[in-house]
Enzyme design. Structure first.
Site, short mmCIF file in Angstrom:
data_model
loop_
_atom_site.label_atom_id
_atom_site.label_comp_id
_atom_site.label_asym_id
_atom_site.label_seq_id
_atom_site.Cartn_x
_atom_site.Cartn_y
_atom_site.Cartn_z
NE ARG A 167 47.33 87.86 -20.70
CZ ARG A 167 47.71 86.60 -20.94
NH1 ARG A 167 47.25 85.95 -22.00
NH2 ARG A 167 48.52 86.00 -20.12
CE LYS B 215 53.12 87.42 -13.55
NZ LYS B 215 53.26 87.60 -15.00
P1 AP5 Z 1 54.50 81.47 -17.27
O1 AP5 Z 1 55.37 81.01 -16.16
O2 AP5 Z 1 53.18 80.79 -17.42
O3 AP5 Z 1 54.36 83.07 -17.23
P2 AP5 Z 1 53.58 84.02 -16.24
O4 AP5 Z 1 54.47 85.17 -15.95
O5 AP5 Z 1 53.05 83.24 -15.06
O6 AP5 Z 1 52.43 84.47 -17.23
P3 AP5 Z 1 50.86 84.65 -17.10
O7 AP5 Z 1 50.33 84.80 -18.50
O8 AP5 Z 1 50.21 83.59 -16.25
O9 AP5 Z 1 50.78 86.01 -16.42
P4 AP5 Z 1 49.66 86.97 -16.50
O10 AP5 Z 1 50.17 87.92 -15.49
O11 AP5 Z 1 49.27 87.53 -17.78
O12 AP5 Z 1 48.37 86.04 -16.16
P5 AP5 Z 1 47.55 85.82 -14.84
O13 AP5 Z 1 47.13 84.41 -14.81
O14 AP5 Z 1 48.24 86.39 -13.64
O15 AP5 Z 1 55.34 81.33 -18.63
C1 AP5 Z 1 54.75 81.64 -19.88
C2 AP5 Z 1 55.26 80.66 -20.94
O16 AP5 Z 1 56.64 80.92 -21.19
C3 AP5 Z 1 55.16 79.19 -20.54
O17 AP5 Z 1 54.82 78.43 -21.67
C4 AP5 Z 1 56.57 78.83 -20.04
O18 AP5 Z 1 56.89 77.47 -20.26
C5 AP5 Z 1 57.43 79.76 -20.89
N1 AP5 Z 1 58.62 80.25 -20.20
C6 AP5 Z 1 58.72 80.62 -18.88
N2 AP5 Z 1 59.97 81.03 -18.61
C7 AP5 Z 1 60.67 80.93 -19.77
C8 AP5 Z 1 62.03 81.21 -20.12
N3 AP5 Z 1 62.92 81.68 -19.23
N4 AP5 Z 1 62.41 80.98 -21.42
C9 AP5 Z 1 61.51 80.51 -22.33
N5 AP5 Z 1 60.22 80.21 -22.05
C10 AP5 Z 1 59.80 80.43 -20.78
O19 AP5 Z 1 46.29 86.77 -15.11
C11 AP5 Z 1 45.33 86.45 -16.12
C12 AP5 Z 1 44.24 87.51 -16.10
O20 AP5 Z 1 43.58 87.52 -14.81
C13 AP5 Z 1 44.71 88.96 -16.30
O21 AP5 Z 1 44.82 89.30 -17.67
C14 AP5 Z 1 43.60 89.75 -15.59
O22 AP5 Z 1 42.45 89.83 -16.38
C15 AP5 Z 1 43.27 88.86 -14.39
N6 AP5 Z 1 44.07 89.17 -13.19
C16 AP5 Z 1 44.93 88.33 -12.53
N7 AP5 Z 1 45.46 88.93 -11.46
C17 AP5 Z 1 44.92 90.17 -11.42
C18 AP5 Z 1 45.09 91.28 -10.54
N8 AP5 Z 1 45.93 91.21 -9.48
N9 AP5 Z 1 44.41 92.42 -10.82
C19 AP5 Z 1 43.55 92.50 -11.86
N10 AP5 Z 1 43.35 91.49 -12.75
C20 AP5 Z 1 44.03 90.33 -12.51
#
Ligand code: AP5
Length: 206
Positions: free
Chosen positions: A163, A15
């Protein structure tokens, strides 16, 4: 496209990686609840202290915390033409709340099987200066900045499993919820970063 766009998918789906291309195409600001919460944790605000324990455990932060955060963000001027939500909404309650305060025009669901997620998360590295996202194998950072890269505290194998469970139990039902409203666009996230981006852009450009 007038309303907001939601980027939806499991942890590590890509994302954050894809957000930049969508921002370039639509000029909508990226609103990442994960980034906002990490910022609150790093400055030690009341909200950050409340969120930290959930984030480090890999659990969702309670809806009431998130709802307040989003309501405040949407009052800012740059949000008036819609935003790109990244990682929000994550529960049906959050989606219902969002529907009452803003219009959602499209939900981009980046679909990646669980078995690819752990490798992606464990290999992720972030540049604290620019916010850029890299991967040790799939998207290596330039040698010149490798010394300053950081790894997120929740990017370890055991937290990723929590997660993923939170995603399947609390977040994935939203796909059907948005599909019923004709808003869900399914994207194959299990291809190269560039190909995932091309697929998203082709849908949004139509
Ligand atoms: P990346 O683009 O970083 O993935 P992402 O989908 O953004 O993953 P996140 O881990 O940030 O999502 P998340 O939803 O768990 O975390 P968030 O910060 O929202 O890509 C990941 C990796 O893969 C990178 O190294 C990239 O280079 C690689 N990659 C990407 N595309 C690729 C491809 N096509 N092929 C190969 N490699 C690839 O949330 C963190 C925490 O915050 C949650 O656990 C929760 O506690 C809290 N939180 C956040 N939002 C909320 C909410 N709305 N409600 C409640 N709690 C929340």
């Amino acid at each position: 496209m007038n309303g907001s766009i939601v980027l939806f998918g499991p942890p590590g789906a890509g994302k954050g990686t894809q957000a930049k291309r969508i921002v370039d195409l639509t000029s909508k600001p990226q609103v990442s609840t994960g980034d906002m919460l990490r910022q609150a944790v790093s400055i030690g605000s009341e909200l950050g202290l409340a969120a930290k324990v959930f984030m480090e455990a890999g659990e969702l932060v309670p809806d009431e915390v998130i709802v307040g955060l989003i309501a405040e963000r949407l009052k800012e001027n740059d949000a008036s033409g819609g935003v790109l939500f990244d990682g929000y909404p994550r529960t049906i309650a959050q989606a219902e709340e969002l529907a009452s305060i803003a219009e959602v025009s499209a939900v981009i669901s980046i679909e990646v099987p669980d078995q690819s997620i752990i490798e992606r998360i464990v290999g992720r590295r972030m540049d604290p200066e620019t916010g850029a996202i890299y991967h040790t194998k799939f998207n290596p950072a330039p040698e010149s900045i490798s010394g300053r890269l950081i790894q997120r505290k929740d990017d370890n194998e055991s937290t990723v499993k929590t997660r993923l469970s939170a995603y399947h139990e609390q977040t994935s039902p939203l796909a059907g919820w948005y599909e019923n409203q004709g808003l869900l666009i399914r994207i194959n996230g299990n291809q190269s970063i560039e190909d995932v981006g091309d697929e998203i852009i082709s849908h949004l450009s139509n």
